[in-house]
Design a protein around this motif. Structure first.
Motif, PDB file in Angstrom:
ATOM      1  N   ASN A 111       0.823  -1.202   0.000  1.00 34.97           N
ATOM      2  CA  ASN A 111       0.000   0.000   0.000  1.00 34.97           C
ATOM      3  C   ASN A 111       0.858   1.253   0.000  1.00 34.97           C
ATOM      4  N   GLN A 112       1.907   1.242   0.779  1.00 36.28           N
ATOM      5  CA  GLN A 112       2.784   2.413   0.830  1.00 36.28           C
ATOM      6  C   GLN A 112       3.456   2.668  -0.512  1.00 36.28           C
ATOM      7  N   LEU A 113       3.786   1.594  -1.227  1.00 41.75           N
ATOM      8  CA  LEU A 113       4.382   1.773  -2.550  1.00 41.75           C
ATOM      9  C   LEU A 113       3.382   2.360  -3.533  1.00 41.75           C
ATOM     10  N   THR A 114       2.209   1.771  -3.605  1.00 45.17           N
ATOM     11  CA  THR A 114       1.248   2.175  -4.628  1.00 45.17           C
ATOM     12  C   THR A 114       0.560   3.502  -4.308  1.00 45.17           C
ATOM     13  N   LEU A 115       0.588   3.922  -3.050  1.00 44.26           N
ATOM     14  CA  LEU A 115      -0.045   5.189  -2.673  1.00 44.26           C
ATOM     15  C   LEU A 115       0.940   6.342  -2.611  1.00 44.26           C
ATOM     16  N   ASP A 116       2.170   6.100  -3.003  1.00 45.35           N
ATOM     17  CA  ASP A 116       3.203   7.140  -3.007  1.00 45.35           C
ATOM     18  C   ASP A 116       2.834   8.201  -4.050  1.00 45.35           C
ATOM     19  N   PRO A 117       2.611   9.450  -3.643  1.00 46.42           N
ATOM     20  CA  PRO A 117       2.185  10.487  -4.599  1.00 46.42           C
ATOM     21  C   PRO A 117       3.221  10.753  -5.687  1.00 46.42           C
ATOM     22  N   ARG A 118       4.486  10.475  -5.402  1.00 52.32           N
ATOM     23  CA  ARG A 118       5.520  10.698  -6.426  1.00 52.32           C
ATOM     24  C   ARG A 118       5.350   9.709  -7.584  1.00 52.32           C
ATOM     25  N   ILE A 119       5.004   8.465  -7.253  1.00 53.54           N
ATOM     26  CA  ILE A 119       4.769   7.472  -8.306  1.00 53.54           C
ATOM     27  C   ILE A 119       3.527   7.848  -9.108  1.00 53.54           C
ATOM     28  N   LEU A 120       2.473   8.251  -8.401  1.00 53.62           N
ATOM     29  CA  LEU A 120       1.258   8.683  -9.091  1.00 53.62           C
ATOM     30  C   LEU A 120       1.557   9.852 -10.020  1.00 53.62           C
ATOM     31  N   GLY A 121       2.331  10.825  -9.532  1.00 55.38           N
ATOM     32  CA  GLY A 121       2.637  11.995 -10.333  1.00 55.38           C
ATOM     33  C   GLY A 121       3.326  11.632 -11.639  1.00 55.38           C
ATOM     34  N   ARG A 122       4.268  10.710 -11.580  1.00 52.99           N
ATOM     35  CA  ARG A 122       4.993  10.322 -12.786  1.00 52.99           C
ATOM     36  C   ARG A 122       4.072   9.554 -13.742  1.00 52.99           C
ATOM     37  N   ILE A 123       3.287   8.644 -13.195  1.00 50.63           N
ATOM     38  CA  ILE A 123       2.395   7.856 -14.059  1.00 50.63           C
ATOM     39  C   ILE A 123       1.322   8.742 -14.678  1.00 50.63           C
TER      40      ILE A 123
ATOM     41  N   VAL B 278      -0.021   2.040 -20.108  1.00 49.87           N
ATOM     42  CA  VAL B 278      -0.065   3.347 -19.439  1.00 49.87           C
ATOM     43  C   VAL B 278      -1.445   3.588 -18.841  1.00 49.87           C
ATOM     44  N   GLU B 279      -2.484   3.297 -19.607  1.00 49.71           N
ATOM     45  CA  GLU B 279      -3.850   3.517 -19.122  1.00 49.71           C
ATOM     46  C   GLU B 279      -4.179   2.599 -17.950  1.00 49.71           C
ATOM     47  N   ARG B 280      -3.759   1.344 -18.038  1.00 48.15           N
ATOM     48  CA  ARG B 280      -4.051   0.412 -16.945  1.00 48.15           C
ATOM     49  C   ARG B 280      -3.234   0.744 -15.697  1.00 48.15           C
ATOM     50  N   ASP B 281      -2.019   1.213 -15.879  1.00 47.76           N
ATOM     51  CA  ASP B 281      -1.224   1.634 -14.727  1.00 47.76           C
ATOM     52  C   ASP B 281      -1.921   2.762 -13.972  1.00 47.76           C
ATOM     53  N   TYR B 282      -2.387   3.749 -14.714  1.00 48.85           N
ATOM     54  CA  TYR B 282      -3.040   4.893 -14.075  1.00 48.85           C
ATOM     55  C   TYR B 282      -4.371   4.487 -13.455  1.00 48.85           C
ATOM     56  N   ASP B 283      -5.197   3.768 -14.215  1.00 44.40           N
ATOM     57  CA  ASP B 283      -6.497   3.341 -13.687  1.00 44.40           C
ATOM     58  C   ASP B 283      -6.329   2.483 -12.434  1.00 44.40           C
ATOM     59  N   GLY B 284      -5.334   1.606 -12.436  1.00 45.84           N
ATOM     60  CA  GLY B 284      -5.104   0.736 -11.287  1.00 45.84           C
ATOM     61  C   GLY B 284      -4.722   1.513 -10.045  1.00 45.84           C
ATOM     62  N   LEU B 285      -3.878   2.528 -10.215  1.00 45.47           N
ATOM     63  CA  LEU B 285      -3.495   3.351  -9.065  1.00 45.47           C
ATOM     64  C   LEU B 285      -4.691   4.118  -8.512  1.00 45.47           C
ATOM     65  N   VAL B 286      -5.473   4.685  -9.404  1.00 46.23           N
ATOM     66  CA  VAL B 286      -6.640   5.458  -8.959  1.00 46.23           C
ATOM     67  C   VAL B 286      -7.638   4.543  -8.257  1.00 46.23           C
ATOM     68  N   ARG B 287      -7.885   3.380  -8.842  1.00 44.72           N
ATOM     69  CA  ARG B 287      -8.805   2.430  -8.219  1.00 44.72           C
ATOM     70  C   ARG B 287      -8.302   2.003  -6.845  1.00 44.72           C
ATOM     71  N   GLY B 288      -7.000   1.960  -6.692  1.00 42.21           N
ATOM     72  CA  GLY B 288      -6.408   1.548  -5.430  1.00 42.21           C
ATOM     73  C   GLY B 288      -6.276   2.649  -4.396  1.00 42.21           C
ATOM     74  N   GLY B 289      -6.683   3.887  -4.736  1.00 42.42           N
ATOM     75  CA  GLY B 289      -6.702   4.950  -3.740  1.00 42.42           C
ATOM     76  C   GLY B 289      -5.617   5.991  -3.856  1.00 42.42           C
ATOM     77  N   ALA B 290      -4.917   6.031  -4.965  1.00 40.31           N
ATOM     78  CA  ALA B 290      -3.788   6.956  -5.098  1.00 40.31           C
ATOM     79  C   ALA B 290      -4.210   8.425  -5.075  1.00 40.31           C
ATOM     80  N   LEU B 291      -5.465   8.723  -5.364  1.00 41.19           N
ATOM     81  CA  LEU B 291      -5.928  10.113  -5.371  1.00 41.19           C
ATOM     82  C   LEU B 291      -6.468  10.559  -4.005  1.00 41.19           C
ATOM     83  N   LEU B 292      -6.492   9.668  -3.022  1.00 45.14           N
ATOM     84  CA  LEU B 292      -6.983  10.026  -1.694  1.00 45.14           C
ATOM     85  C   LEU B 292      -6.033  11.001  -1.007  1.00 45.14           C
TER      86      LEU B 292
END
Length: 724
Positions: free
Chosen positions: A136-148, A168-182
């Motif tokens: 969770n800490q890896l996938t919710l890292d805002p720096r990773i989200l920012g780059r993707i 690229v689309e699945r990477d972004y959708d997966g992060l968002v679905r997993g809570g990266a925008l919280l």
């Protein structure tokens, strides 16, 4: 997103917990040295193989921690890269991470599923929440989200090919679905909830396994009247293994089903039935109902936190069906016809019981027993007539031959050449017959034993990908067939043989996958069972039966007259099998397709079954207290419908072979492989199916297969959902 984070993490936390049976001696090397053997590049033939013979349980904490440390460093390097985010330094870089973690979880998954003693179970309980938090800490890292997100926003201008753009689309959708925008507070809450769920999954597994380790002892052989001699011998072997006098009936489906089909002792049938269906539901220390209630509460909290109405909406967001209502619609199209058929089956059975003067009303522990009497009366067919022709070793040869005819794969046994985790495991080299190229290895773990979770499943210790250099596949099948007495052949039922071909279909899917990016390997949950269900169809083809269904004593092929009886009874008991499965799938969906979490699973199960009109003469295939598909992980939660969804495609696919006049039609097999089996998730599976069949699957193919009435409404309703 990256393969390790979104695939390996889930599978590692999803592993069911079994009980002990180590094949190897305690490894002499230090735990640190063993840990390195686990996570470093594997050595040996076939591009390296798991070193089962050189490691022990004590090494895994160090191996897991080392792999986590490396993965964290790899993510940190990507997150802190000063260059502008690009496909190469972000998405592609993430695809190349986690090799150590892949190897660690491949081996740890076998320990928790096949080799788990108390030490392994305690370790799983300790590490599951830690691993959940780490990912969770890896996938919710805002720096990773920012780059993707940066790459995602510019994806149309970066010159990406179709596969790269989809990644690229699945990477972004997966992060968002997993809570990266919280926000940070919500992320912290999500991490806590996921950690609590991981711990509860381990608790559920621990309790269920404890109930499954129980067994019944029979001391008077007369109580076993009606059971086949070979099966009785296996019960004696089970008793000898446990140093118990008499005969031991373990609490597994492989024992329950033959007893309920054959035992003339009704009291024994009822005892075995009740022991099996009450696993996890005995108001004792191993009762799982309270654990399930906690899981349901946390799942709904998480769904709402992530912006979904229910857990079902969350779980189905990345599936073919998309909408829980769509899955329910398919199930309810089939349910009424299935229930109606059960009523007919019960009437037939009751008539037989009455004619015999049995003086009973058909109960769940009678259904299989009297259905066999009806089968005999209607089709002159006895399951015990069939079993002598279904030797496990011959059926394995048959499924290998079918794979060669359809896909040019060749399997040669090489047991003893590579390490295995238990003496029962056999291994096979897999090559392409046309090119001679090594495709990989296939590991077969066939028998039930103490130390192995119930059920049947397929796993891969190493999956295919071209990125970073072609690599072969290490695939495995795990079954729970009853091990025969020493010196006797393993004879399996027709149902067991179907399971064998089913699980092998998963292995074939792995072996035939041919993708570039590992992030495009995993398919939607409601597609996963499709290739395996299609593979079941070749079991009863004339070629397989004539060549591999041979009598274990005489070696003669199964008689044509017996095959004719089998084919004539193809739709026999379809009411039972459909209702047994579908009740579980409907209860699963109704359990998760609601905003108020169920607090009393036992009461909910009963009320829901009453509501949909569940026949009293049978029980759902998996009652909630033992429903590992739902509560040992998130894996099949709000997803057990997938088997029916996949079977709809399967029935329609098999119809394509039958319509050609040749079920071994290589043009269709090649199209099936190239369009659906080899492509992972490189395109939407809805579109891939349409490319294969020229349309959406027809529900009527499923209804016809099961012998149910075909309706115009069903025919006009497409099963696949468009992405929107």
């Amino acid at each position: 997103m990256v393969k390790t984070v979104l695939l390996m993490a889930v599978s590692a936390l999803a592993m069911g917990v079994a009980a002990p049976a180590m094949a190897q001696q305690a490894a002499p090397a230090s735990a640190d040295a063993q840990a390195k053997l686990i996570y470093q590049d594997w050595t040996g033939p076939y591009e390296g193989v798991p070193p089962w013979d050189k490691v022990s349980t004590e090494a895994f904490p160090m191996a897991i921690q080392a792999a986590m440390d490396e993965l964290k460093a790899e993510f940190e390097a990507i997150a802190t890269d000063s260059a502008e985010p690009s496909f190469q330094n972000t998405n592609l870089a993430l695809e190349m991470t986690g090799e150590k973690m892949d190897r660690v979880f491949a081996m740890w998954g076998v320990y928790t599923s096949n080799l788990a003693d108390k030490q392994v179970r305690a370790m799983q309980a300790e590490w599951a929440p830690k691993i959940s938090k780490f990912y969770n800490q890896l996938t919710l890292d805002p720096r990773i989200l920012g780059r993707i997100k940066s790459v995602y926003d510019r994806r149309e201008t970066l010159g990406l090919n179709a596969q790269q753009k989809r990644l690229v689309e699945r990477d972004y959708d997966g992060l968002v679905r997993g809570g990266a925008l919280l926000d940070d507070a919500a992320k912290a809450q999500l991490i806590t909830v996921n950690g609590q769920l991981a711990g509860l999954y381990s608790t559920f597994n621990e309790k269920l396994q404890a109930d499954e380790e129980k067994y019944l002892v029979v001391t008077d052989q007369a109580e076993l009247a009606g059971l086949p001699d070979s099966f009785v011998a296996s019960l004696k072997s089970a008793a000898q293994e446990r140093k118990v006098d008499g005969w031991v009936l373990v609490n597994t489906r492989s024992v329950m089903q033959p007893v309920l089909e054959n035992a003339t002792n009704r009291a024994l049938r009822e005892k075995v039935y009740r022991s099996y269906v009450m696993r996890g539901d005995n108001n004792d220390a191993n009762d799982t109902n309270a654990t399930i209630a906690q899981i349901l509460k946390l799942r709904q909290q998480r769904a709402e936190l992530l912006g979904f109405k229910t857990h079902a909406h969350l779980r189905m967001d990345d599936t073919m069906a998309k909408d829980p209502a769509r899955a329910m619609d398919l199930m309810m199209k089939v349910w009424p016809a299935a229930v109606a058929r059960v009523k007919q089956e019960v009437a037939d059975m009751q008539a037989v019981a009455d004619a015999e003067g049995a003086g009973l009303k058909i109960e769940p522990w009678d259904y299989r027993f009297y259905s066999e009497k009806v089968r005999k009366a209607k089709y002159d067919l006895d399951q015990n007539e069939i079993k002598p022709y279904f030797q496990l070793t011959k059926m394995i040869q048959g499924m290998f031959d079918a794979a060669g005819k359809l896909y040019d794969l060749e399997f040669k046994e090489n047991t003893g050449e590579v390490p295995v985790f238990h003496p029962d495991v056999t291994t096979y080299v897999v090559t392409n017959k046309l090119t001679g190229e090594n495709v990989g290895l296939f590991y077969m773990d066939a028998y039930a034993r103490t130390g192995k979770r119930s059920g049947a499943w397929a796993t891969s210790y190493r999956a295919q990908q071209r990125l970073g250099g072609d690599r072969n596949v290490l695939a495995s099948n795990n079954n729970n067939f009853v091990k025969p007495a020493s010196g006797e052949p393993a004879l399996i039922s027709l149902d067991d043989a179907s399971t064998l071909f089913h699980e092998f279909g998963h292995a074939l899917h792995s072996l035939l996958t041919d993708i570039e990016y590992p992030g495009l390997r995993g398919t939607p949950r409601d597609f996963v069972e499709y290739p395996s269900q299609v593979n079941e169809n070749w079991l009863l083809t004339p070629y397989i039966l004539e060549n591999y269904a041979t009598h274990y004593k005489t070696g003669k092929a199964i008689p044509a007259e017996l095959v004719k009886k089998i084919n004539a009874s193809e739709t026999f008991n379809q009411g039972f099998s459909t209702v047994e499965y579908l009740a579980s799938a409907i209860v699963d969906m109704k359990l998760h397709f609601r905003t108020d979490p169920v607090a009393d699973p036992r009461a909910f199960e009963k009320a829901t079954l009453d509501e949909i009109g569940m026949p009293s003469e049978l029980v759902m295939r998996h009652r909630l207290p033992q429903f590992g598909h739902l509560f040992s992980s998130d894996s099949y939660s709000a997803g057990y419908y997938s088997y029916l969804w996949s079977e709809t495609m399967d029935a329609d696919t098999w119809a394509a072979f039958e319509e050609s006049g040749d079920v071994w039609n290589r043009k269709i097999a090649d199209r099936f492989r190239k369009t659906l089996l080899s492509t992972g998730n490189e395109t939407e599976r809805v579109e891939a199916y349409r490319a294969f069949r020229g349309r959406d699957p027809d529900v009527n193919a499923l209804l016809k297969r099961r012998g149910f009435p075909v309706t115009t409404a069903a025919a006009s309703a497409p099963v696949a959902a468009d992405r929107n």
